[in-house]
Design a protein around this motif. Structure first.
Motif, mmCIF file in Angstrom:
data_model
loop_
_atom_site.group_PDB
_atom_site.id
_atom_site.type_symbol
_atom_site.label_atom_id
_atom_site.label_comp_id
_atom_site.label_asym_id
_atom_site.label_seq_id
_atom_site.Cartn_x
_atom_site.Cartn_y
_atom_site.Cartn_z
ATOM 1 N N ARG A 29 48.415 54.071 -7.343
ATOM 2 C CA ARG A 29 49.581 53.373 -6.783
ATOM 3 C C ARG A 29 50.353 54.204 -5.763
ATOM 4 O O ARG A 29 50.868 53.669 -4.792
ATOM 5 C CB ARG A 29 50.491 52.863 -7.893
ATOM 6 N N SER A 30 50.421 55.514 -5.928
ATOM 7 C CA SER A 30 51.129 56.349 -4.951
ATOM 8 C C SER A 30 50.390 56.377 -3.615
ATOM 9 O O SER A 30 51.018 56.350 -2.554
ATOM 10 C CB SER A 30 51.314 57.769 -5.478
ATOM 11 N N SER A 31 49.066 56.425 -3.646
ATOM 12 C CA SER A 31 48.281 56.365 -2.398
ATOM 13 C C SER A 31 48.509 55.037 -1.700
ATOM 14 O O SER A 31 48.672 54.986 -0.474
ATOM 15 C CB SER A 31 46.789 56.549 -2.680
ATOM 16 N N PHE A 32 48.528 53.963 -2.459
ATOM 17 C CA PHE A 32 48.796 52.642 -1.892
ATOM 18 C C PHE A 32 50.181 52.617 -1.253
ATOM 19 O O PHE A 32 50.363 52.073 -0.157
ATOM 20 C CB PHE A 32 48.686 51.576 -2.996
ATOM 21 N N ALA A 33 51.161 53.228 -1.904
ATOM 22 C CA ALA A 33 52.527 53.274 -1.367
ATOM 23 C C ALA A 33 52.576 54.044 -0.052
ATOM 24 O O ALA A 33 53.229 53.618 0.910
ATOM 25 C CB ALA A 33 53.472 53.899 -2.387
ATOM 26 N N GLY A 60 52.165 67.412 2.017
ATOM 27 C CA GLY A 60 50.995 66.640 1.618
ATOM 28 C C GLY A 60 50.964 65.232 2.198
ATOM 29 O O GLY A 60 50.022 64.494 1.948
ATOM 30 N N LEU A 61 51.961 64.873 2.983
ATOM 31 C CA LEU A 61 52.036 63.528 3.543
ATOM 32 C C LEU A 61 51.339 63.452 4.896
ATOM 33 O O LEU A 61 51.241 64.454 5.611
ATOM 34 C CB LEU A 61 53.500 63.106 3.690
ATOM 35 N N PRO A 62 50.893 62.275 5.272
ATOM 36 C CA PRO A 62 50.278 62.105 6.592
ATOM 37 C C PRO A 62 51.262 62.461 7.714
ATOM 38 O O PRO A 62 52.479 62.376 7.526
ATOM 39 C CB PRO A 62 49.938 60.608 6.631
ATOM 40 N N PRO A 63 50.742 62.848 8.867
ATOM 41 C CA PRO A 63 51.600 63.224 9.994
ATOM 42 C C PRO A 63 52.623 62.130 10.329
ATOM 43 O O PRO A 63 52.289 60.946 10.381
ATOM 44 C CB PRO A 63 50.616 63.410 11.154
ATOM 45 N N HIS A 172 38.153 52.230 2.235
ATOM 46 C CA HIS A 172 38.047 53.623 2.673
ATOM 47 C C HIS A 172 39.265 53.861 3.547
ATOM 48 O O HIS A 172 39.414 53.267 4.612
ATOM 49 C CB HIS A 172 36.768 53.879 3.465
ATOM 50 N N TRP A 173 40.139 54.732 3.077
ATOM 51 C CA TRP A 173 41.342 55.080 3.829
ATOM 52 C C TRP A 173 41.339 56.572 4.042
ATOM 53 O O TRP A 173 41.160 57.353 3.098
ATOM 54 C CB TRP A 173 42.590 54.631 3.064
ATOM 55 N N ASP A 174 41.556 56.996 5.268
ATOM 56 C CA ASP A 174 41.469 58.425 5.592
ATOM 57 C C ASP A 174 42.669 59.227 5.102
ATOM 58 O O ASP A 174 42.700 60.444 5.223
ATOM 59 C CB ASP A 174 41.261 58.636 7.087
ATOM 60 N N GLY A 175 43.694 58.568 4.575
ATOM 61 C CA GLY A 175 44.853 59.264 4.046
ATOM 62 C C GLY A 175 45.836 59.711 5.104
ATOM 63 O O GLY A 175 46.825 60.368 4.795
ATOM 64 N N ALA A 176 45.587 59.357 6.371
ATOM 65 C CA ALA A 176 46.457 59.830 7.445
ATOM 66 C C ALA A 176 46.918 58.743 8.402
ATOM 67 O O ALA A 176 47.868 58.949 9.133
ATOM 68 C CB ALA A 176 45.730 60.908 8.246
ATOM 69 N N SER A 177 46.267 57.604 8.400
ATOM 70 C CA SER A 177 46.627 56.578 9.381
ATOM 71 C C SER A 177 47.020 55.285 8.671
ATOM 72 O O SER A 177 46.888 55.155 7.463
ATOM 73 C CB SER A 177 45.452 56.311 10.321
#
Length: 188
Positions: A29-33, A60-63, A172-177
């Motif tokens: 859920r945190s990744s989804f947020a 640790g957050l995306p740019p 598939h989410w790159d965690g940054a965009s």
């Protein structure tokens, strides 16, 4: 699938209806947020109990997200609900993420929906399983799933939707965009 959020929420299965409060449960859920926060411009308010040991860390957050993030720590559940409502009511806020410790009753959930409508702000409550509120617009179950070594995959299941259909997506989410790719299941 790479669809921008603005004005496309009905066509984009990952978009949250604007000016409404949604829920996410599960280990992812945190990744989804964070994914959703990237899709909403403006300040992001993350409201959580003061005693919560797990919190987003700026490094640790995306740019770009850390600069927009405002952490609000509440002393108790009443203060937490008040802070969520005030953030949702503010038109200056771009997105509100909150972590209530207890399940919301229908009255509290409805108050948050009215605040979101008044401020034209979208909210996402990170809830424990079984703590959903009937007032929520949507409820997502979010889990990380195994994939190739260079992959970050999630399974996001929409299991409640007041204004549309339900579904399950492997993402598939790159965690940054703010974009993601929907991954076909094996053999499809």
């Amino acid at each position: 699938m790479k669809i921008p959020h603005e004005n496309h929420w009905a066509a984009d299965p990952m978009a949250l209806a604007p000016a409404r409060v949604h829920e996410a449960e599960g280990a992812g859920r945190s990744s989804f947020a964070i994914f959703q926060a990237l899709r909403h411009p403006g300040p992001v308010f993350w409201v959580l109990p003061r005693h919560e040991p797990h919190r987003p860390l700026p490094r640790g957050l995306p740019p770009g997200l850390a600069e927009r993030l405002h952490l609000v720590e509440a002393r108790n559940e009443a203060d937490l609900l008040w802070a969520i409502e005030e953030a949702l009511r503010s038109p200056a806020c771009g997105f509100v993420i909150a972590e209530p410790a207890k399940a919301l009753n229908l009255t509290a959930g409805r108050r948050l929906q009215l605040a979101a409508e008044a401020g034209r702000t979208t909210g996402l409550l990170l809830i424990r399983e079984g703590h959903g509120c009937n007032a929520a617009e949507t409820r997502w179950h979010c889990e990380p799933v195994a994939g190739p070594a260079d992959s970050t995959r999630h399974r996001w299941r929409l299991n409640k939707n007041k204004s549309g259909t339900l579904g399950i997506w492997t993402v598939h989410w790159d965690g940054a965009s703010a974009a993601c790719d929907l991954v076909s299941e094996a053999g499809e």
